[in-house]
Design an enzyme around this catalytic site. Structure first.
Site, PDB file in Angstrom:
ATOM      1  N   SER A  61      -7.829  -8.413 -39.859  1.00 58.70           N
ATOM      2  CA  SER A  61      -7.347  -9.195 -40.864  1.00 58.70           C
ATOM      3  C   SER A  61      -5.869  -8.878 -40.562  1.00 58.70           C
ATOM      4  O   SER A  61      -5.145  -9.890 -40.845  1.00 58.70           O
ATOM      5  CB  SER A  61      -7.729  -8.277 -42.013  1.00 58.70           C
ATOM      6  OG  SER A  61      -7.731  -6.801 -41.825  1.00 58.70           O
TER       7      SER A  61
ATOM      8  N   ARG B 283      -8.996  -3.898 -45.900  1.00 61.72           N
ATOM      9  CA  ARG B 283      -9.270  -2.983 -46.880  1.00 61.72           C
ATOM     10  C   ARG B 283      -8.945  -3.713 -48.576  1.00 61.72           C
ATOM     11  O   ARG B 283      -9.570  -3.297 -49.399  1.00 61.72           O
ATOM     12  CB  ARG B 283      -8.503  -1.680 -46.650  1.00 61.72           C
ATOM     13  CG  ARG B 283      -9.088  -1.236 -45.276  1.00 61.72           C
ATOM     14  CD  ARG B 283      -9.072   0.295 -45.027  1.00 61.72           C
ATOM     15  NE  ARG B 283      -9.700   0.439 -43.792  1.00 61.72           N
ATOM     16  CZ  ARG B 283      -8.958   1.509 -43.069  1.00 61.72           C
ATOM     17  NH1 ARG B 283      -8.007   2.095 -43.199  1.00 61.72           N
ATOM     18  NH2 ARG B 283      -9.327   1.504 -41.792  1.00 61.72           N
TER      19      ARG B 283
ATOM     20  N   ARG C 196      -9.734   7.084 -40.863  1.00 62.26           N
ATOM     21  CA  ARG C 196     -11.011   7.121 -40.228  1.00 62.26           C
ATOM     22  C   ARG C 196     -10.985   7.498 -38.577  1.00 62.26           C
ATOM     23  O   ARG C 196     -11.823   7.559 -37.824  1.00 62.26           O
ATOM     24  CB  ARG C 196     -11.841   5.582 -40.061  1.00 62.26           C
ATOM     25  CG  ARG C 196     -11.628   5.103 -41.437  1.00 62.26           C
ATOM     26  CD  ARG C 196     -12.638   3.703 -41.063  1.00 62.26           C
ATOM     27  NE  ARG C 196     -12.453   2.873 -42.232  1.00 62.26           N
ATOM     28  CZ  ARG C 196     -13.031   2.926 -43.449  1.00 62.26           C
ATOM     29  NH1 ARG C 196     -13.480   4.111 -43.796  1.00 62.26           N
ATOM     30  NH2 ARG C 196     -12.753   1.983 -44.408  1.00 62.26           N
TER      31      ARG C 196
ATOM     32  N   LYS D 293     -14.256   0.492 -31.509  1.00 59.59           N
ATOM     33  CA  LYS D 293     -13.621   0.142 -32.391  1.00 59.59           C
ATOM     34  C   LYS D 293     -12.527   1.097 -32.801  1.00 59.59           C
ATOM     35  O   LYS D 293     -12.668   2.244 -32.845  1.00 59.59           O
ATOM     36  CB  LYS D 293     -14.405   0.069 -33.850  1.00 59.59           C
ATOM     37  CG  LYS D 293     -13.695  -0.177 -35.058  1.00 59.59           C
ATOM     38  CD  LYS D 293     -14.914  -0.300 -36.149  1.00 59.59           C
ATOM     39  CE  LYS D 293     -14.233  -0.740 -37.480  1.00 59.59           C
ATOM     40  NZ  LYS D 293     -15.123  -0.673 -38.676  1.00 59.59           N
TER      41      LYS D 293
ATOM     42  N   GLU E 106     -18.011   3.857 -24.827  1.00 55.65           N
ATOM     43  CA  GLU E 106     -18.811   3.569 -25.894  1.00 55.65           C
ATOM     44  C   GLU E 106     -19.478   2.468 -25.668  1.00 55.65           C
ATOM     45  O   GLU E 106     -20.785   2.195 -26.461  1.00 55.65           O
ATOM     46  CB  GLU E 106     -17.698   3.391 -27.053  1.00 55.65           C
ATOM     47  CG  GLU E 106     -17.034   4.623 -27.659  1.00 55.65           C
ATOM     48  CD  GLU E 106     -17.849   5.306 -28.635  1.00 55.65           C
ATOM     49  OE1 GLU E 106     -19.016   4.940 -28.736  1.00 55.65           O
ATOM     50  OE2 GLU E 106     -17.213   6.199 -29.159  1.00 55.65           O
TER      51      GLU E 106
ATOM     52  N   LYS F 124     -12.706  -4.077 -31.050  1.00 52.50           N
ATOM     53  CA  LYS F 124     -11.940  -4.554 -32.202  1.00 52.50           C
ATOM     54  C   LYS F 124     -10.873  -3.521 -32.448  1.00 52.50           C
ATOM     55  O   LYS F 124     -11.131  -2.403 -32.184  1.00 52.50           O
ATOM     56  CB  LYS F 124     -13.042  -4.284 -33.282  1.00 52.50           C
ATOM     57  CG  LYS F 124     -12.505  -4.447 -34.595  1.00 52.50           C
ATOM     58  CD  LYS F 124     -13.595  -4.309 -35.523  1.00 52.50           C
ATOM     59  CE  LYS F 124     -13.135  -4.573 -36.818  1.00 52.50           C
ATOM     60  NZ  LYS F 124     -14.160  -4.509 -37.865  1.00 52.50           N
TER      61      LYS F 124
ATOM     62  N   TYR G 136     -10.783 -15.155 -38.206  1.00 53.52           N
ATOM     63  CA  TYR G 136     -10.643 -15.604 -39.697  1.00 53.52           C
ATOM     64  C   TYR G 136     -10.095 -17.169 -39.375  1.00 53.52           C
ATOM     65  O   TYR G 136     -10.117 -17.985 -40.508  1.00 53.52           O
ATOM     66  CB  TYR G 136      -9.884 -14.968 -40.551  1.00 53.52           C
ATOM     67  CG  TYR G 136     -10.386 -13.341 -40.840  1.00 53.52           C
ATOM     68  CD1 TYR G 136     -11.561 -13.394 -41.825  1.00 53.52           C
ATOM     69  CD2 TYR G 136      -9.853 -12.472 -40.241  1.00 53.52           C
ATOM     70  CE1 TYR G 136     -12.140 -11.992 -42.079  1.00 53.52           C
ATOM     71  CE2 TYR G 136     -10.547 -11.305 -40.354  1.00 53.52           C
ATOM     72  CZ  TYR G 136     -11.567 -10.976 -41.229  1.00 53.52           C
ATOM     73  OH  TYR G 136     -11.930  -9.812 -41.445  1.00 53.52           O
TER      74      TYR G 136
HETATM   75  C1  PBG Z   1     -15.800  -1.360 -41.669  1.00 53.28           C
HETATM   76  C2  PBG Z   1     -14.969  -2.525 -41.083  1.00 53.28           C
HETATM   77  C3  PBG Z   1     -13.692  -2.724 -41.308  1.00 53.28           C
HETATM   78  C4  PBG Z   1     -13.465  -4.028 -40.534  1.00 53.28           C
HETATM   79  C5  PBG Z   1     -14.466  -4.548 -40.253  1.00 53.28           C
HETATM   80  N1  PBG Z   1     -15.551  -3.722 -40.509  1.00 53.28           N
HETATM   81  C6  PBG Z   1     -12.598  -1.859 -41.545  1.00 53.28           C
HETATM   82  C7  PBG Z   1     -12.373  -0.412 -41.251  1.00 53.28           C
HETATM   83  O1  PBG Z   1     -12.805  -0.027 -40.266  1.00 53.28           O
HETATM   84  O2  PBG Z   1     -11.515  -0.098 -41.814  1.00 53.28           O
HETATM   85  C8  PBG Z   1     -12.075  -4.776 -40.436  1.00 53.28           C
HETATM   86  C9  PBG Z   1     -12.099  -6.083 -40.380  1.00 53.28           C
HETATM   87  C10 PBG Z   1     -10.695  -6.792 -40.359  1.00 53.28           C
HETATM   88  O3  PBG Z   1      -9.950  -5.890 -40.466  1.00 53.28           O
HETATM   89  O4  PBG Z   1     -10.729  -7.841 -40.388  1.00 53.28           O
HETATM   90  N2  PBG Z   1     -16.970  -1.720 -42.105  1.00 53.28           N
END
Ligand code: PBG
Length: 329
Positions: free
Chosen positions: A278, A210, A221, A200, A237, A252, A317
């Site tokens: 997203s 968010r 992060r 990720k 990972e 991801k 989505y």
């Molecule tokens: C963290 C999490 C995130 C997403 C899924 N799980 C956001 C992040 O790490 O800031 C993002 C999913 C998306 O953008 O569709 N729990």
């Protein structure tokens, strides 16, 4: 003198029937997983502005959505909780409270769909912490890996107790899969599977998410999610997570990380998922709304690319969109 070629790849492109017969990658509704949001304290589903067509759901509307997923024959639903602001605290404790919004949603959805649809829960604290980080903080404000692990374990067990078929740790703490597997086993949840968000990346494509979860994060992060510049680390990972007991691994975002999807798919002994996030969704919808791209074709092509790279499952989505689950175009 002109010579006419004898080798003509175009022969296999002559008719739609021919193209479909030889297609190497096919999409199947069963490999699609819909991420969905449930928000505490609202009485009507609330549209998410930066993700047109997506909502923060009530407990009732999430049940209806899950029912729709089962009817459409997609593979699963992945639930994210949005607590009330006043329920957030420094450790995100409402995440493992059985009356917390996410656990109530898992229970309601599971009651609705039984075993017809795979019910997944996001196992991460960022929606629940007052500071918006995926773990607890040290006194000097750093994300404390080892102090976060037992909280993930508690959260996963609460999700299993609520009826999740799959828990999905997405916080990128080292060792998270191992502690979650151990806690699930100790609590007797041997059959609950772990989908590890293994590779990720600290991605700007998470922006609209968010908004969707009302995340309180200041800063970034980058000390726990991966640097987008790194390819090799994705495999590292994923293999670590497999060693720790992950039943499935994930890459991801998806579309801009197809090299990582392909690398992980080449070596993974477990199924590989990819998450079209997203921002990937929002960009397609925004361009399509302006008439700049053909919406359905772009959706199909984007998900086909992810599967072609090697993903067995895609979180998207668009999972219920006719572009993916409708007749082949
Ligand atoms: C963290 C999490 C995130 C997403 C899924 N799980 C956001 C992040 O790490 O800031 C993002 C999913 C998306 O953008 O569709 N729990």
């Amino acid at each position: 003198m002109t010579t006419s070629p004898t080798v003509r790849p175009r022969r296999l492109r002559t008719t739609a029937a021919m193209r479909e017969m030889v297609a190497q990658t096919r999409l199947d509704a069963r490999q699609l997983i819909l991420p969905a949001f449930v928000r505490d304290g609202i009485s009507e589903p609330t549209p998410i502005t930066s993700m047109p067509g997506q909502y923060q759901h009530t407990l009732d509307s999430i049940r209806a959505l899950a029912h729709q997923c089962a009817t459409a024959g997609i593979g699963g639903i992945d639930l994210f909780g949005v607590p009330r602001d006043e329920d957030k605290d420094a450790s995100g404790s409402v995440a493992w409270d059985e009356d917390g919004i996410l656990n109530r949603a898992v229970e309601a959805v599971r009651r609705e769909v039984g075993d017809e649809l795979v019910v997944m829960a996001d196992t991460c604290l960022d929606e629940f912490t007052s500071h918006g980080h995926c773990g607890v903080l040290t006194e000097d404000g750093r994300v404390d890996n080892d102090a976060t692990l037992p909280l993930y374990a508690d959260m996963a067990v609460a999700q299993a107790r609520a009826g999740a078929h799959v828990v999905s740790p997405s916080g990128m703490m080292d060792g998270q899969v191992r502690v979650i597997r151990q806690a699930l086993d100790e609590a007797g949840f041997h059959e609950v599977a772990i989908l590890a968000y293994s590779a990720k990346y600290a991605s700007a494509f998470f922006g609209p998410f968010r908004d969707a979860v009302g995340c309180s994060l200041q800063g970034d992060r980058k000390t726990y999610q991966q640097d987008p510049a790194n390819r090799r680390e994705g495999v590292r990972e994923a293999l670590l997570d497999v060693e720790e007991g992950a039943d499935m691994v994930m890459v991801k975002p998806a579309g801009y990380y197809l090299d990582v999807v392909a690398d992980v798919a080449a070596v993974s002994p477990v199924p590989v998922a990819a998450y079209q996030v997203s921002g990937e969704y929002a960009m397609v919808e925004a361009a399509a709304a302006n008439g700049w791209v053909e919406r359905e074709r772009v959706i199909r092509e984007s998900v086909t690319g992810i599967v072609r790279a090697g993903a067995d499952m895609v979180l998207t989505y668009f999972a219920l969109d006719p572009a993916l689950v409708g007749p082949v175009k």
